[in-house]
Design a protein around this motif. Structure first.
Motif, PDB file in Angstrom:
ATOM      1  N   LEU A   1       5.920   8.139   5.178  1.00  0.00           N
ATOM      2  CA  LEU A   1       5.842   9.417   5.853  1.00  0.00           C
ATOM      3  C   LEU A   1       4.524   9.952   6.191  1.00  0.00           C
ATOM      4  CD1 LEU A   1       7.538  11.757   7.371  1.00  0.00           C
ATOM      5  CD2 LEU A   1       7.534  13.141   5.000  1.00  0.00           C
ATOM      6  N   ALA A   2       4.016  10.024   7.439  1.00  0.00           N
ATOM      7  CA  ALA A   2       2.466  10.473   7.480  1.00  0.00           C
ATOM      8  C   ALA A   2       2.785  12.234   8.110  1.00  0.00           C
ATOM      9  CB  ALA A   2       2.105   9.701   8.399  1.00  0.00           C
ATOM     10  N   VAL A   3       2.266  13.018   7.411  1.00  0.00           N
ATOM     11  CA  VAL A   3       2.369  14.394   7.742  1.00  0.00           C
ATOM     12  C   VAL A   3       0.910  14.670   8.244  1.00  0.00           C
ATOM     13  CG1 VAL A   3       2.438  16.509   6.822  1.00  0.00           C
ATOM     14  CG2 VAL A   3       3.943  14.954   6.013  1.00  0.00           C
ATOM     15  N   PHE A   4       0.959  15.240   9.477  1.00  0.00           N
ATOM     16  CA  PHE A   4      -0.370  15.466  10.376  1.00  0.00           C
ATOM     17  C   PHE A   4      -0.463  16.935  10.363  1.00  0.00           C
ATOM     18  CE2 PHE A   4       0.668  11.524  11.857  1.00  0.00           C
ATOM     19  CZ  PHE A   4      -0.460  10.957  12.563  1.00  0.00           C
ATOM     20  N   VAL A   5      -1.801  17.516  10.110  1.00  0.00           N
ATOM     21  CA  VAL A   5      -2.052  18.950  10.535  1.00  0.00           C
ATOM     22  C   VAL A   5      -3.166  18.529  11.701  1.00  0.00           C
ATOM     23  CG1 VAL A   5      -3.416  21.066   9.878  1.00  0.00           C
ATOM     24  CG2 VAL A   5      -1.802  20.038   8.145  1.00  0.00           C
ATOM     25  N   VAL A   6      -2.675  19.096  12.866  1.00  0.00           N
ATOM     26  CA  VAL A   6      -3.284  18.498  14.130  1.00  0.00           C
ATOM     27  C   VAL A   6      -3.271  19.701  15.006  1.00  0.00           C
ATOM     28  CG1 VAL A   6      -1.183  17.548  15.123  1.00  0.00           C
ATOM     29  CG2 VAL A   6      -3.287  16.560  16.030  1.00  0.00           C
ATOM     30  N   ASP A   7      -3.971  19.874  16.078  1.00  0.00           N
ATOM     31  CA  ASP A   7      -4.143  20.756  17.367  1.00  0.00           C
ATOM     32  C   ASP A   7      -2.844  20.745  17.711  1.00  0.00           C
ATOM     33  OD1 ASP A   7      -6.645  21.551  16.717  1.00  0.00           O
ATOM     34  OD2 ASP A   7      -7.504  20.523  18.571  1.00  0.00           O
ATOM     35  N   THR A   8      -2.095  21.782  18.042  1.00  0.00           N
ATOM     36  CA  THR A   8      -0.701  21.976  18.757  1.00  0.00           C
ATOM     37  C   THR A   8      -0.440  21.159  19.933  1.00  0.00           C
ATOM     38  OG1 THR A   8      -0.243  24.018  17.389  1.00  0.00           O
ATOM     39  CG2 THR A   8       1.068  23.648  19.417  1.00  0.00           C
ATOM     40  N   ASN A   9      -1.515  21.179  20.687  1.00  0.00           N
ATOM     41  CA  ASN A   9      -1.481  20.477  22.183  1.00  0.00           C
ATOM     42  C   ASN A   9      -1.675  19.043  22.091  1.00  0.00           C
ATOM     43  OD1 ASN A   9      -4.339  20.627  21.358  1.00  0.00           O
ATOM     44  ND2 ASN A   9      -4.912  21.253  23.338  1.00  0.00           N
ATOM     45  N   GLU A  10      -2.022  18.575  20.848  1.00  0.00           N
ATOM     46  CA  GLU A  10      -2.090  17.197  20.631  1.00  0.00           C
ATOM     47  C   GLU A  10      -0.613  16.422  21.090  1.00  0.00           C
ATOM     48  OE1 GLU A  10      -4.463  15.021  20.941  1.00  0.00           O
ATOM     49  OE2 GLU A  10      -6.136  16.454  20.148  1.00  0.00           O
ATOM     50  N   LYS A  11      -0.219  15.493  21.899  1.00  0.00           N
ATOM     51  CA  LYS A  11       1.025  15.122  21.873  1.00  0.00           C
ATOM     52  C   LYS A  11       0.725  13.366  21.632  1.00  0.00           C
ATOM     53  CE  LYS A  11       2.805  18.743  23.942  1.00  0.00           C
ATOM     54  NZ  LYS A  11       3.165  19.574  22.613  1.00  0.00           N
TER      55      LYS A  11
ATOM     56  N   PRO B   1      -3.523  29.861  14.125  1.00  0.00           N
ATOM     57  CA  PRO B   1      -3.193  29.645  15.513  1.00  0.00           C
ATOM     58  C   PRO B   1      -3.810  28.347  15.977  1.00  0.00           C
ATOM     59  CG  PRO B   1      -4.064  31.838  14.870  1.00  0.00           C
ATOM     60  CD  PRO B   1      -4.277  31.140  13.698  1.00  0.00           C
ATOM     61  N   GLY B   2      -3.132  27.692  16.953  1.00  0.00           N
ATOM     62  CA  GLY B   2      -3.386  26.479  17.534  1.00  0.00           C
ATOM     63  C   GLY B   2      -3.274  25.019  16.738  1.00  0.00           C
ATOM     64  N   LYS B   3      -2.768  25.312  15.516  1.00  0.00           N
ATOM     65  CA  LYS B   3      -2.472  24.169  14.556  1.00  0.00           C
ATOM     66  C   LYS B   3      -1.031  24.101  14.449  1.00  0.00           C
ATOM     67  CE  LYS B   3      -6.832  22.847  13.736  1.00  0.00           C
ATOM     68  NZ  LYS B   3      -7.280  21.718  14.264  1.00  0.00           N
ATOM     69  N   SER B   4      -0.511  22.619  14.251  1.00  0.00           N
ATOM     70  CA  SER B   4       0.919  22.386  13.938  1.00  0.00           C
ATOM     71  C   SER B   4       0.724  21.403  12.963  1.00  0.00           C
ATOM     72  CB  SER B   4       1.531  21.731  15.015  1.00  0.00           C
ATOM     73  OG  SER B   4       1.657  22.585  16.123  1.00  0.00           O
ATOM     74  N   MET B   5       1.864  21.202  12.416  1.00  0.00           N
ATOM     75  CA  MET B   5       2.482  20.265  11.207  1.00  0.00           C
ATOM     76  C   MET B   5       2.950  19.165  11.834  1.00  0.00           C
ATOM     77  SD  MET B   5       3.449  20.293   7.340  1.00  0.00           S
ATOM     78  CE  MET B   5       4.923  21.356   7.590  1.00  0.00           C
ATOM     79  N   LYS B   6       3.038  17.876  11.900  1.00  0.00           N
ATOM     80  CA  LYS B   6       3.880  17.128  12.649  1.00  0.00           C
ATOM     81  C   LYS B   6       4.099  16.021  11.488  1.00  0.00           C
ATOM     82  CE  LYS B   6       2.100  18.171  17.058  1.00  0.00           C
ATOM     83  NZ  LYS B   6       1.870  17.735  18.368  1.00  0.00           N
ATOM     84  N   GLY B   7       5.475  15.759  11.190  1.00  0.00           N
ATOM     85  CA  GLY B   7       5.867  14.661  10.341  1.00  0.00           C
ATOM     86  C   GLY B   7       6.237  13.366  10.991  1.00  0.00           C
ATOM     87  N   VAL B   8       5.638  12.128  10.671  1.00  0.00           N
ATOM     88  CA  VAL B   8       5.944  10.951  11.573  1.00  0.00           C
ATOM     89  C   VAL B   8       6.389  10.095  10.574  1.00  0.00           C
ATOM     90  CG1 VAL B   8       4.857   9.001  12.586  1.00  0.00           C
ATOM     91  CG2 VAL B   8       4.266  11.380  13.170  1.00  0.00           C
ATOM     92  N   LEU B   9       7.614   9.435  10.514  1.00  0.00           N
ATOM     93  CA  LEU B   9       8.209   8.207   9.933  1.00  0.00           C
ATOM     94  C   LEU B   9       7.703   6.991  10.508  1.00  0.00           C
ATOM     95  CD1 LEU B   9      10.084   7.226   7.620  1.00  0.00           C
ATOM     96  CD2 LEU B   9      11.735   7.252   9.360  1.00  0.00           C
ATOM     97  N   VAL B  10       6.913   6.127   9.491  1.00  0.00           N
ATOM     98  CA  VAL B  10       6.680   4.854  10.014  1.00  0.00           C
ATOM     99  C   VAL B  10       7.460   3.692   9.484  1.00  0.00           C
ATOM    100  CG1 VAL B  10       4.565   3.202  10.307  1.00  0.00           C
ATOM    101  CG2 VAL B  10       4.248   5.745  10.359  1.00  0.00           C
ATOM    102  N   GLU B  11       8.123   2.912   9.788  1.00  0.00           N
ATOM    103  CA  GLU B  11       8.906   1.823   9.217  1.00  0.00           C
ATOM    104  C   GLU B  11       8.568   0.487   9.545  1.00  0.00           C
ATOM    105  OE1 GLU B  11      13.407   3.269   9.458  1.00  0.00           O
ATOM    106  OE2 GLU B  11      12.293   3.979  11.199  1.00  0.00           O
ATOM    107  N   TYR B  12       8.214  -0.151   8.591  1.00  0.00           N
ATOM    108  CA  TYR B  12       7.715  -1.741   8.694  1.00  0.00           C
ATOM    109  C   TYR B  12       8.928  -2.511   8.231  1.00  0.00           C
ATOM    110  CZ  TYR B  12       2.961   0.670   8.387  1.00  0.00           C
ATOM    111  OH  TYR B  12       2.069   1.429   8.664  1.00  0.00           O
ATOM    112  N   GLY B  13       8.988  -3.395   9.220  1.00  0.00           N
ATOM    113  CA  GLY B  13       9.988  -4.534   8.667  1.00  0.00           C
ATOM    114  C   GLY B  13       9.202  -5.455   7.884  1.00  0.00           C
TER     115      GLY B  13
END
Length: 138
Positions: free
Chosen positions: A120-130, A42-54
């Motif tokens: 691809l950065a996969v975060f496990v983070v508090d759900t309320n973190e935007k 409870p209170g945790k989420s997984m968020k996937g972030v794609l980071v692209e570098y030219g």
């Protein structure tokens, strides 16, 4: 991460065009491609972030929320990275690294001046973190 979740994250990053950050020619393009609350934590989420570098692209020195654990995998090219005062390391496609809560990411850049790179950065983070990245003030 289970294979179905990884497959969903990869499919999402291949199909998305939304940009969360694209401020300049050399700045990394950062896109949230996956977000899911963890049902058993409870209170945790997984968020996937794609980071692209030219070619020659980079992310400025930064930190992440205090609740964030990050597992990053290079999908294409090579990424030069330094976490805290550790060595500057080059990670190639298929290689991974992690960051724990409180880490400082001082160097995060494409290792090539001629080829693109993606991770691809996969975060496990508090759900309320935007906000997932905070620039380090010099």
């Amino acid at each position: 991460m289970t294979k179905p979740i990884l497959a969903l994250a990869v499919a999402a990053l291949l199909s998305t065009t939304a940009t969360a950050h694209d401020a300049g020619d050399k700045d990394a393009k950062v896109t949230l491609v996956y977000e899911h609350e963890l049902p058993d934590v409870p209170g945790k989420s997984m968020k996937g972030v794609l980071v692209e570098y030219g070619p020659g692209g980079f992310s400025s020195a930064h930190t992440h929320p205090n609740s964030a654990f990050i597992y990053a995998t290079v999908l294409e090219g090579a990424i030069r990275s330094q976490v805290n005062d550790g060595p500057i390391t080059v990670y190639k496609a298929g290689e991974s690294f992690s960051e724990i809560p409180g880490d400082r990411h001082g160097v995060s850049e494409n290792a090539s001046d001629t080829q693109p790179a993606r991770l691809l950065a996969v975060f496990v983070v508090d759900t309320n973190e935007k906000e997932l990245t905070f620039p380090i003030k010099k």
